[in-house]
Design a protein around this motif. Structure first.
Motif, PDB file in Angstrom:
ATOM      1  N   PHE A 111       0.755  -1.286   0.087  1.00  0.00           N
ATOM      2  CA  PHE A 111       0.032  -0.096  -0.104  1.00  0.00           C
ATOM      3  C   PHE A 111       0.736   1.311  -0.010  1.00  0.00           C
ATOM      4  CE2 PHE A 111      -3.618  -2.635   2.199  1.00  0.00           C
ATOM      5  CZ  PHE A 111      -4.061  -3.171   1.128  1.00  0.00           C
ATOM      6  N   ILE A 112       1.967   1.076   0.574  1.00  0.00           N
ATOM      7  CA  ILE A 112       2.896   2.529   0.802  1.00  0.00           C
ATOM      8  C   ILE A 112       3.619   2.797  -0.573  1.00  0.00           C
ATOM      9  CG2 ILE A 112       4.881   3.360   2.024  1.00  0.00           C
ATOM     10  CD1 ILE A 112       2.724   3.698   3.994  1.00  0.00           C
ATOM     11  N   GLU A 113       3.972   1.389  -1.096  1.00  0.00           N
ATOM     12  CA  GLU A 113       4.650   1.693  -2.444  1.00  0.00           C
ATOM     13  C   GLU A 113       3.735   2.191  -3.539  1.00  0.00           C
ATOM     14  OE1 GLU A 113       7.794   0.499  -3.538  1.00  0.00           O
ATOM     15  OE2 GLU A 113       8.129   0.601  -1.516  1.00  0.00           O
ATOM     16  N   GLU A 114       2.341   1.808  -3.382  1.00  0.00           N
ATOM     17  CA  GLU A 114       1.518   2.495  -4.122  1.00  0.00           C
ATOM     18  C   GLU A 114       1.195   3.866  -4.116  1.00  0.00           C
ATOM     19  OE1 GLU A 114      -1.903  -0.102  -4.009  1.00  0.00           O
ATOM     20  OE2 GLU A 114      -0.827  -1.614  -5.035  1.00  0.00           O
ATOM     21  N   GLY A 115       1.766   4.525  -2.964  1.00  0.00           N
ATOM     22  CA  GLY A 115       1.412   5.837  -2.636  1.00  0.00           C
ATOM     23  C   GLY A 115       0.358   6.318  -1.357  1.00  0.00           C
ATOM     24  N   ASP A 116      -0.592   5.222  -1.090  1.00  0.00           N
ATOM     25  CA  ASP A 116      -1.551   5.334  -0.268  1.00  0.00           C
ATOM     26  C   ASP A 116      -0.920   5.369   1.293  1.00  0.00           C
ATOM     27  OD1 ASP A 116      -3.199   5.156  -2.272  1.00  0.00           O
ATOM     28  OD2 ASP A 116      -3.284   2.844  -2.256  1.00  0.00           O
ATOM     29  N   LYS A 117      -1.871   5.946   1.977  1.00  0.00           N
ATOM     30  CA  LYS A 117      -1.715   5.973   3.466  1.00  0.00           C
ATOM     31  C   LYS A 117      -2.117   4.714   4.188  1.00  0.00           C
ATOM     32  CE  LYS A 117      -2.111  11.185   4.030  1.00  0.00           C
ATOM     33  NZ  LYS A 117      -2.868  12.093   4.624  1.00  0.00           N
ATOM     34  N   VAL A 118      -1.689   4.368   5.347  1.00  0.00           N
ATOM     35  CA  VAL A 118      -2.243   2.866   5.900  1.00  0.00           C
ATOM     36  C   VAL A 118      -2.862   3.275   7.216  1.00  0.00           C
ATOM     37  CG1 VAL A 118      -1.983   0.488   6.655  1.00  0.00           C
ATOM     38  CG2 VAL A 118      -0.865   1.472   4.428  1.00  0.00           C
ATOM     39  N   LYS A 119      -3.852   2.875   7.427  1.00  0.00           N
ATOM     40  CA  LYS A 119      -4.477   3.031   8.767  1.00  0.00           C
ATOM     41  C   LYS A 119      -4.404   1.707   9.359  1.00  0.00           C
ATOM     42  CE  LYS A 119      -8.964   4.184  11.148  1.00  0.00           C
ATOM     43  NZ  LYS A 119     -10.198   4.657  10.795  1.00  0.00           N
ATOM     44  N   LEU A 120      -3.519   1.548  10.558  1.00  0.00           N
ATOM     45  CA  LEU A 120      -3.532   0.238  11.278  1.00  0.00           C
ATOM     46  C   LEU A 120      -4.392   0.364  12.632  1.00  0.00           C
ATOM     47  CD1 LEU A 120       0.344   0.570  11.075  1.00  0.00           C
ATOM     48  CD2 LEU A 120      -0.970  -1.360  10.350  1.00  0.00           C
ATOM     49  N   THR A 121      -5.295  -0.526  12.423  1.00  0.00           N
ATOM     50  CA  THR A 121      -6.430  -0.769  13.619  1.00  0.00           C
ATOM     51  C   THR A 121      -6.087  -1.876  14.441  1.00  0.00           C
ATOM     52  OG1 THR A 121      -8.100   0.434  12.038  1.00  0.00           O
ATOM     53  CG2 THR A 121      -9.004  -0.833  13.926  1.00  0.00           C
ATOM     54  N   LEU A 122      -5.916  -1.760  15.590  1.00  0.00           N
ATOM     55  CA  LEU A 122      -5.867  -2.889  16.392  1.00  0.00           C
ATOM     56  C   LEU A 122      -6.912  -3.142  17.471  1.00  0.00           C
ATOM     57  CD1 LEU A 122      -3.014  -4.453  16.794  1.00  0.00           C
ATOM     58  CD2 LEU A 122      -2.500  -3.032  18.744  1.00  0.00           C
ATOM     59  N   ARG A 123      -7.748  -4.188  17.229  1.00  0.00           N
ATOM     60  CA  ARG A 123      -8.894  -4.352  17.980  1.00  0.00           C
ATOM     61  C   ARG A 123      -8.496  -5.163  19.199  1.00  0.00           C
ATOM     62  NH1 ARG A 123     -13.063  -5.484  13.609  1.00  0.00           N
ATOM     63  NH2 ARG A 123     -13.739  -3.709  13.510  1.00  0.00           N
ATOM     64  N   PHE A 124      -9.141  -4.787  20.365  1.00  0.00           N
ATOM     65  CA  PHE A 124      -9.105  -5.548  21.561  1.00  0.00           C
ATOM     66  C   PHE A 124     -10.254  -6.067  21.975  1.00  0.00           C
ATOM     67  CE2 PHE A 124      -5.920  -1.903  21.802  1.00  0.00           C
ATOM     68  CZ  PHE A 124      -4.769  -2.784  22.319  1.00  0.00           C
ATOM     69  N   ARG A 125     -10.327  -7.088  22.355  1.00  0.00           N
ATOM     70  CA  ARG A 125     -11.455  -8.116  22.838  1.00  0.00           C
ATOM     71  C   ARG A 125     -11.275  -8.513  24.474  1.00  0.00           C
ATOM     72  NH1 ARG A 125     -12.709 -11.785  17.680  1.00  0.00           N
ATOM     73  NH2 ARG A 125     -11.752 -13.197  19.199  1.00  0.00           N
ATOM     74  N   GLY A 126     -12.522  -8.268  24.992  1.00  0.00           N
ATOM     75  CA  GLY A 126     -12.416  -8.731  26.476  1.00  0.00           C
ATOM     76  C   GLY A 126     -11.401  -8.322  27.251  1.00  0.00           C
ATOM     77  N   ARG A 127     -10.386  -9.362  27.873  1.00  0.00           N
ATOM     78  CA  ARG A 127      -9.343  -8.985  28.924  1.00  0.00           C
ATOM     79  C   ARG A 127      -8.292  -8.293  28.380  1.00  0.00           C
ATOM     80  NH1 ARG A 127     -10.156 -14.322  32.526  1.00  0.00           N
ATOM     81  NH2 ARG A 127      -9.746 -14.912  30.669  1.00  0.00           N
ATOM     82  N   GLU A 128      -8.149  -8.456  26.835  1.00  0.00           N
ATOM     83  CA  GLU A 128      -7.054  -7.809  26.244  1.00  0.00           C
ATOM     84  C   GLU A 128      -6.837  -6.305  26.496  1.00  0.00           C
ATOM     85  OE1 GLU A 128      -6.894 -10.715  22.260  1.00  0.00           O
ATOM     86  OE2 GLU A 128      -7.837  -8.802  22.035  1.00  0.00           O
ATOM     87  N   LEU A 129      -8.259  -5.545  26.639  1.00  0.00           N
ATOM     88  CA  LEU A 129      -8.340  -4.210  26.713  1.00  0.00           C
ATOM     89  C   LEU A 129      -7.372  -3.592  27.873  1.00  0.00           C
ATOM     90  CD1 LEU A 129      -9.678  -1.985  25.107  1.00  0.00           C
ATOM     91  CD2 LEU A 129     -11.401  -2.166  26.850  1.00  0.00           C
ATOM     92  N   SER A 130      -7.329  -4.370  29.203  1.00  0.00           N
ATOM     93  CA  SER A 130      -6.742  -4.133  30.212  1.00  0.00           C
ATOM     94  C   SER A 130      -5.186  -4.238  29.954  1.00  0.00           C
ATOM     95  CB  SER A 130      -7.151  -4.911  31.315  1.00  0.00           C
ATOM     96  OG  SER A 130      -6.557  -6.319  30.867  1.00  0.00           O
ATOM     97  N   HIS A 131      -4.837  -4.706  28.856  1.00  0.00           N
ATOM     98  CA  HIS A 131      -3.384  -4.801  28.668  1.00  0.00           C
ATOM     99  C   HIS A 131      -2.978  -4.041  27.284  1.00  0.00           C
ATOM    100  CE1 HIS A 131      -2.524  -7.954  31.356  1.00  0.00           C
ATOM    101  NE2 HIS A 131      -3.563  -8.512  30.934  1.00  0.00           N
ATOM    102  N   GLY A 132      -3.090  -2.696  27.321  1.00  0.00           N
ATOM    103  CA  GLY A 132      -3.050  -1.619  26.357  1.00  0.00           C
ATOM    104  C   GLY A 132      -1.413  -1.619  25.866  1.00  0.00           C
ATOM    105  N   GLU A 133      -0.587  -2.128  26.661  1.00  0.00           N
ATOM    106  CA  GLU A 133       0.804  -1.926  26.445  1.00  0.00           C
ATOM    107  C   GLU A 133       1.368  -3.001  25.441  1.00  0.00           C
ATOM    108  OE1 GLU A 133       0.333  -4.710  29.761  1.00  0.00           O
ATOM    109  OE2 GLU A 133      -0.301  -3.075  29.607  1.00  0.00           O
TER     110      GLU A 133
END
Length: 174
Positions: free
Chosen positions: A115-137
């Motif tokens: 995507f970067i090579e094609e000249g586009d921006k990339v939005k990285l989305t990290l999804r948290f589920r359940g107890r993962e949310l308490s480990h943001g680090e």
């Protein structure tokens, strides 16, 4: 002289040139020097062409002897070609989870690189589920790893931030 209204778009030509003296370039590209505007218009009409102001900001303004219709047509074609060749930058999205496996991570990074090579921006989305949310680090560490891996061909445009149950980061081509 005609009493037609001044041209609203495009360059000024013939009687619409209001300055007393202009630098004149003839139809062959030869510099005729600084002439009075009326004299330059007469010279242009002798060869059946117009006196067209090509550089109004110069001192004195630069005018060329040429066909004004053809000049406008060429400028229009040039603008259309420039519009055709411009690329609109899109934002592509890559979704991940904080505990992504190495092979899955490599696959996502190949897509980011493409995507970067094609000249586009990339939005990285990290999804948290359940107890993962308490480990943001863990999510922050993953996005920092992406940033470091893509550092040679991309720059961070938006630093990682939490939005509800998601952590977002935007990277753009260098």
């Amino acid at each position: 002289m005609m009493n037609a209204p001044a041209p609203m778009n495009g360059p000024r030509y013939d009687e619409f040139i209001t300055v007393p003296k202009v630098r004149v370039i003839d139809q062959d590209g030869e510099n005729l020097g600084v002439l009075y505007t009326k004299e330059a218009i007469a010279t242009a009409h002798e060869v059946g062409l117009n006196l067209v102001e090509v550089s109004p900001g110069a001192d004195p303004p630069v005018c060329k002897i040429l066909d004004v219709g053809k000049f406008k047509y060429e400028a229009q074609k040039k603008a259309a070609a420039a519009r055709k060749n411009q690329k609109t930058q899109e934002i592509k999205e890559i979704k991940m989870r904080p505990n992504i496996d190495d092979h899955d991570y490599e696959t996502k990074m190949k897509a980011v690189h493409r995507f970067i090579e094609e000249g586009d921006k990339v939005k990285l989305t990290l999804r948290f589920r359940g107890r993962e949310l308490s480990h943001g680090e863990l999510g922050l560490a993953l996005l920092e790893r992406v940033r470091d891996d893509a550092a040679e061909y991309a720059k961070v445009e938006q630093t990682p931030k939490m939005e509800g149950r998601q952590m977002l980061m935007v990277i753009a081509p260098r």
